[in-house]
Design a protein around this motif. Sequence first.
Motif, mmCIF file in Angstrom:
data_model
loop_
_atom_site.group_PDB
_atom_site.id
_atom_site.type_symbol
_atom_site.label_atom_id
_atom_site.label_comp_id
_atom_site.label_asym_id
_atom_site.label_seq_id
_atom_site.Cartn_x
_atom_site.Cartn_y
_atom_site.Cartn_z
ATOM 1 N N ASP A 92 0.851 -1.182 0.000
ATOM 2 C CA ASP A 92 0.000 0.000 0.000
ATOM 3 C C ASP A 92 0.894 1.240 0.000
ATOM 4 O OD1 ASP A 92 -2.075 -1.802 0.221
ATOM 5 O OD2 ASP A 92 -2.528 -1.330 2.311
ATOM 6 N N TRP A 114 -7.777 4.430 6.295
ATOM 7 C CA TRP A 114 -7.361 3.386 5.361
ATOM 8 C C TRP A 114 -7.269 2.044 6.070
ATOM 9 C CZ3 TRP A 114 -6.822 2.656 0.290
ATOM 10 C CH2 TRP A 114 -6.034 1.596 -0.156
ATOM 11 N N ARG A 115 -6.630 2.037 7.224
ATOM 12 C CA ARG A 115 -6.440 0.788 7.963
ATOM 13 C C ARG A 115 -7.755 0.227 8.499
ATOM 14 N NH1 ARG A 115 -1.128 3.164 10.794
ATOM 15 N NH2 ARG A 115 0.377 2.476 9.224
ATOM 16 N N GLU A 118 -12.410 -1.910 4.986
ATOM 17 C CA GLU A 118 -12.346 -3.323 4.631
ATOM 18 C C GLU A 118 -11.825 -3.481 3.207
ATOM 19 O OE1 GLU A 118 -15.463 -6.942 4.063
ATOM 20 O OE2 GLU A 118 -15.782 -5.606 5.761
ATOM 21 N N SER A 119 -10.595 -3.942 3.050
ATOM 22 C CA SER A 119 -9.951 -4.191 1.753
ATOM 23 C C SER A 119 -10.083 -3.017 0.783
ATOM 24 C CB SER A 119 -10.541 -5.447 1.115
ATOM 25 O OG SER A 119 -10.377 -6.547 1.957
ATOM 26 N N PRO A 120 -9.627 -1.842 1.169
ATOM 27 C CA PRO A 120 -9.749 -0.702 0.248
ATOM 28 C C PRO A 120 -8.780 -0.819 -0.925
ATOM 29 C CG PRO A 120 -8.426 -0.085 2.134
ATOM 30 C CD PRO A 120 -8.928 -1.491 2.397
ATOM 31 N N THR A 121 -9.146 -0.191 -2.020
ATOM 32 C CA THR A 121 -8.269 -0.112 -3.184
ATOM 33 C C THR A 121 -7.709 1.297 -3.321
ATOM 34 O OG1 THR A 121 -9.532 -1.817 -4.304
ATOM 35 C CG2 THR A 121 -8.129 -0.444 -5.683
ATOM 36 N N SER A 172 -3.871 0.797 -2.821
ATOM 37 C CA SER A 172 -3.300 -0.545 -2.760
ATOM 38 C C SER A 172 -2.543 -0.748 -4.064
ATOM 39 C CB SER A 172 -4.411 -1.595 -2.605
ATOM 40 O OG SER A 172 -5.013 -1.855 -3.842
ATOM 41 N N ALA A 174 -3.046 -2.739 -6.237
ATOM 42 C CA ALA A 174 -3.985 -3.124 -7.303
ATOM 43 C C ALA A 174 -4.225 -1.997 -8.295
ATOM 44 C CB ALA A 174 -5.320 -3.577 -6.683
#
Length: 181
Positions: A92, A114-115, A118-121, A172, A174
């Motif tokens: 990240d 951010w932390r 839930e599974s942020p992009t 992230s 991604a």
Amino acid sequence: AGAGTRLKPLTDVRSKAMMPVVGVPMVERVMRDLAAGGVEDFVVVVHPADSEIARHFASESAFRSRVRLVVQPRSAGMADAVACAAPIVDGDFVVAACDNLVEEGAVARLIDLWREAESPTAMLTVMPVDDEDISRTGIVGLDGEWVTRIVEKPSPEAAPSSLASLPLYVFSPAVLRYLDD
């Protein structure tokens, strides 16, 4: 690695990133905010001709052991700057402009959000702006609470909202696969 055209003639002799704010280069002030928010490693994207910033981080900055410089061959915007840094990104990451001075604790709050997500992009900061400032910044288009686009410096009539996207993002890895688009 931008040209700093809005600061001319000051940027005729040094990059915007190296413009001093109370005796400290602007980029280092931003990095101090990021470090206070928990960022430990830094990648600074620089213009090929910016030898001052390389010298600064090699011998003058308190951040020198945690900073890697990446050259952006031509000023082609923030997404291109991220693409230049992408080969050394391994988790990240935060993206911030060198002139994005924020209030104390803002970066820490963003990283905490951010932390907690839930599974942020991707996560970005926004700020309401007055109509007269819309054409000077990136304005976000929304679908509910989701940002669907950022329109760079639109006229007030063409702006999709009155929320400016500040150049302070958390991503992230991604998102790196979308840079070519």
